[in-house]
Motif scaffolding. Structure first.
Motif, mmCIF file in Angstrom:
data_model
loop_
_atom_site.group_PDB
_atom_site.id
_atom_site.type_symbol
_atom_site.label_atom_id
_atom_site.label_comp_id
_atom_site.label_asym_id
_atom_site.label_seq_id
_atom_site.Cartn_x
_atom_site.Cartn_y
_atom_site.Cartn_z
ATOM 1 N N ALA A 39 -40.593 -20.797 -13.948
ATOM 2 C CA ALA A 39 -40.111 -20.908 -12.570
ATOM 3 C C ALA A 39 -39.294 -22.187 -12.412
ATOM 4 N N ASN A 40 -38.364 -22.158 -11.477
ATOM 5 C CA ASN A 40 -37.679 -23.393 -11.104
ATOM 6 C C ASN A 40 -37.165 -23.281 -9.674
ATOM 7 N N GLY A 41 -36.896 -24.446 -9.071
ATOM 8 C CA GLY A 41 -36.401 -24.460 -7.701
ATOM 9 C C GLY A 41 -37.402 -25.100 -6.759
ATOM 10 N N GLU A 42 -37.220 -24.876 -5.492
ATOM 11 C CA GLU A 42 -38.031 -25.497 -4.446
ATOM 12 C C GLU A 42 -39.390 -24.781 -4.378
ATOM 13 N N THR A 43 -40.468 -25.547 -4.243
ATOM 14 C CA THR A 43 -41.803 -24.961 -4.410
ATOM 15 C C THR A 43 -42.104 -23.853 -3.396
ATOM 16 N N ARG A 44 -41.767 -24.064 -2.130
ATOM 17 C CA ARG A 44 -42.092 -23.045 -1.130
ATOM 18 C C ARG A 44 -41.309 -21.752 -1.392
ATOM 19 N N THR A 45 -40.054 -21.909 -1.796
ATOM 20 C CA THR A 45 -39.231 -20.737 -2.133
ATOM 21 C C THR A 45 -39.855 -19.966 -3.291
ATOM 22 N N VAL A 46 -40.318 -20.727 -4.292
ATOM 23 C CA VAL A 46 -40.934 -20.099 -5.463
ATOM 24 C C VAL A 46 -42.225 -19.378 -5.066
ATOM 25 N N ALA A 47 -43.038 -20.022 -4.199
ATOM 26 C CA ALA A 47 -44.280 -19.387 -3.743
ATOM 27 C C ALA A 47 -43.964 -18.097 -2.987
ATOM 28 N N GLU A 48 -42.918 -18.125 -2.165
ATOM 29 C CA GLU A 48 -42.545 -16.921 -1.419
ATOM 30 C C GLU A 48 -42.037 -15.824 -2.353
ATOM 31 N N GLN A 49 -41.288 -16.239 -3.375
ATOM 32 C CA GLN A 49 -40.832 -15.250 -4.369
ATOM 33 C C GLN A 49 -42.025 -14.589 -5.036
ATOM 34 N N TYR A 50 -43.037 -15.403 -5.347
ATOM 35 C CA TYR A 50 -44.241 -14.843 -5.969
ATOM 36 C C TYR A 50 -44.887 -13.818 -5.034
ATOM 37 N N LEU A 51 -45.030 -14.186 -3.751
ATOM 38 C CA LEU A 51 -45.692 -13.296 -2.794
ATOM 39 C C LEU A 51 -44.912 -12.004 -2.580
ATOM 40 N N GLN A 52 -43.602 -12.084 -2.746
ATOM 41 C CA GLN A 52 -42.775 -10.880 -2.617
ATOM 42 C C GLN A 52 -42.760 -10.053 -3.900
ATOM 43 N N GLY A 53 -43.435 -10.583 -4.933
ATOM 44 C CA GLY A 53 -43.462 -9.862 -6.210
ATOM 45 C C GLY A 53 -42.192 -10.032 -7.017
ATOM 46 N N ASN A 54 -41.426 -11.077 -6.688
ATOM 47 C CA ASN A 54 -40.137 -11.276 -7.357
ATOM 48 C C ASN A 54 -40.147 -12.387 -8.398
ATOM 49 N N LEU A 55 -41.330 -12.897 -8.695
ATOM 50 C CA LEU A 55 -41.393 -13.986 -9.671
ATOM 51 C C LEU A 55 -42.091 -13.473 -10.927
ATOM 52 N N VAL A 56 -41.364 -13.481 -12.022
ATOM 53 C CA VAL A 56 -41.901 -12.928 -13.265
ATOM 54 C C VAL A 56 -42.055 -14.057 -14.279
ATOM 55 N N THR A 57 -43.193 -14.091 -14.936
ATOM 56 C CA THR A 57 -43.404 -15.128 -15.942
ATOM 57 C C THR A 57 -42.541 -14.863 -17.170
ATOM 58 N N THR A 58 -42.011 -15.933 -17.737
ATOM 59 C CA THR A 58 -41.213 -15.790 -18.955
ATOM 60 C C THR A 58 -42.088 -15.931 -20.191
ATOM 61 N N GLY A 59 -43.326 -16.394 -19.975
ATOM 62 C CA GLY A 59 -44.225 -16.588 -21.110
ATOM 63 C C GLY A 59 -43.838 -17.766 -21.984
ATOM 64 N N SER A 60 -42.869 -18.566 -21.546
ATOM 65 C CA SER A 60 -42.411 -19.672 -22.381
ATOM 66 C C SER A 60 -43.372 -20.847 -22.298
ATOM 67 N N VAL A 61 -43.620 -21.449 -23.410
ATOM 68 C CA VAL A 61 -44.498 -22.610 -23.452
ATOM 69 C C VAL A 61 -43.676 -23.852 -23.724
ATOM 70 N N CYS A 62 -44.321 -24.997 -23.655
ATOM 71 C CA CYS A 62 -43.649 -26.266 -23.931
ATOM 72 C C CYS A 62 -43.596 -26.491 -25.428
ATOM 73 N N HIS A 63 -42.527 -26.074 -26.038
ATOM 74 C CA HIS A 63 -42.438 -26.214 -27.493
ATOM 75 C C HIS A 63 -42.376 -27.673 -27.924
ATOM 76 N N GLN A 64 -41.917 -28.491 -27.005
ATOM 77 C CA GLN A 64 -41.852 -29.927 -27.260
ATOM 78 C C GLN A 64 -43.203 -30.499 -27.685
ATOM 79 N N HIS A 65 -44.290 -29.895 -27.180
ATOM 80 C CA HIS A 65 -45.622 -30.426 -27.446
ATOM 81 C C HIS A 65 -46.301 -29.725 -28.614
ATOM 82 N N LYS A 66 -45.552 -28.906 -29.295
ATOM 83 C CA LYS A 66 -46.119 -28.014 -30.295
ATOM 84 C C LYS A 66 -47.075 -28.711 -31.263
ATOM 85 N N ASN A 67 -46.660 -29.841 -31.784
ATOM 86 C CA ASN A 67 -47.478 -30.478 -32.813
ATOM 87 C C ASN A 67 -48.252 -31.688 -32.309
#
Ligand SMILES: [Zn+2]
Length: 118
Positions: free
Chosen positions: A84-112
């Motif tokens: 997710a990215n953007g303004e938090t309230r907008t993102v929360a509303e997107q989630y409630l509308q069912g429009n926010l989909v997880t990408t499943g991406s993790v923080c590869h930077q922290h891998k090791n």
């Protein structure tokens, strides 16, 4: 229902474990009822999933999160949405509308090294 969003200045942050604060949105009848911002109490191993779980959070939203943190949350029955990215309230509303989909991406930077948030 409660949604927690890892944020900094009301914008979703890339790194869950290292975010400045969390925006907590309380939801009733699919509407945001109340929102508060709490400081991130700090990045200690295994702490954040316990902390947020104890607050009764149902959904966690962040830009990215370490894989083991995602698994701990899922083990507690907490839904994790990353990418997710953007303004938090907008993102929360997107989630409630069912429009926010997880990408499943993790923080590869922290891998090791430190996993982000676990
Ligand atoms: Zn990270």
């Amino acid at each position: 229902m409660k949604i927690a969003i890892a944020c900094e200045n009301n914008m979703v942050t890339e790194h869950f474990g290292h975010c400045e604060s969390f925006s907590i949105f309380e939801v009733e009848n699919n509407q945001i009822n109340k929102s508060i911002v709490i400081s991130n109490p700090g990045h200690r191993p295994g702490f954040l999933p316990e902390f947020l779980g104890d607050m009764g959070i149902n959904v966690i939203i962040a830009g990215g999160m370490g894989n083991s943190a995602i698994q701990i949350f899922n083990g507690k029955g907490i839904e994790v949405i990353v990418g997710a990215n953007g303004e938090t309230r907008t993102v929360a509303e997107q989630y409630l509308q069912g429009n926010l989909v997880t990408t499943g991406s993790v923080c590869h930077q922290h891998k090791n090294s430190n996993e982000c948030g676990s």
